[in-house]
Design a protein around this motif. Structure first.
Motif, PDB file in Angstrom:
ATOM      1  N   THR A   1      -0.944   0.923  -9.089  1.00  0.00           N
ATOM      2  CA  THR A   1      -2.241  -0.018  -8.579  1.00  0.00           C
ATOM      3  C   THR A   1      -1.477  -1.401  -7.922  1.00  0.00           C
TER       4      THR A   1
ATOM      5  N   GLY B   1       2.304   5.746  -7.105  1.00  0.00           N
ATOM      6  CA  GLY B   1       0.933   6.044  -7.907  1.00  0.00           C
ATOM      7  C   GLY B   1       0.652   4.893  -8.770  1.00  0.00           C
TER       8      GLY B   1
ATOM      9  N   LYS C   1       1.015   4.153  -3.166  1.00  0.00           N
ATOM     10  CA  LYS C   1       0.702   5.660  -2.595  1.00  0.00           C
ATOM     11  C   LYS C   1       1.977   6.262  -3.354  1.00  0.00           C
TER      12      LYS C   1
ATOM     13  N   GLY D   1       0.883  -1.171  -0.114  1.00  0.00           N
ATOM     14  CA  GLY D   1       0.027   0.057   0.032  1.00  0.00           C
ATOM     15  C   GLY D   1       0.862   1.311   0.040  1.00  0.00           C
ATOM     16  N   GLU D   2       1.872   1.356   0.747  1.00  0.00           N
ATOM     17  CA  GLU D   2       2.937   2.290   0.856  1.00  0.00           C
ATOM     18  C   GLU D   2       3.453   2.617  -0.638  1.00  0.00           C
TER      19      GLU D   2
END
Length: 90
Positions: free
Chosen positions: A21, A19, A16, A12-13
């Protein structure tokens, strides 16, 4: 946010920060373009290093230059036919 010894990032980091998926990262992994630094076989959690993130950026840059993922894989791993890929990038 960092986990383990402080130098690993959860999926997840990475998503983020870069950018991208989750699906993109998993496709890169399935194609052999990316290997997480740590993959917990019990729960499937993946952890990445800063080097992994540099690798992801490199893959995305080659895609932005017009190479398909198959061509990116060949660019990285096919040492016999590199000239064709280098010529295409030029």
């Amino acid at each position: 946010m960092k986990t383990h010894d402080g130098s690993l990032f959860q999926i997840g980091e990475v998503m983020k920060i870069l950018g991208v998926t989750r699906k993109t990262l998993l496709v890169y992994e399935d194609m052999g373009l990316l290997t997480p630094a740590v993959k917990d076989e019990d729960n499937g959690f993946r952890f990445y290093t800063a080097d992994n993130m540099t690798q992801i950026r490199s893959i995305r840059s080659l895609q932005a230059l017009g190479l398909s993922l198959k061509e990116v894989a060949a660019y990285y791993y096919d040492t016999e036919n590199m000239d064709a890929y280098l010529h295409r990038l030029l």
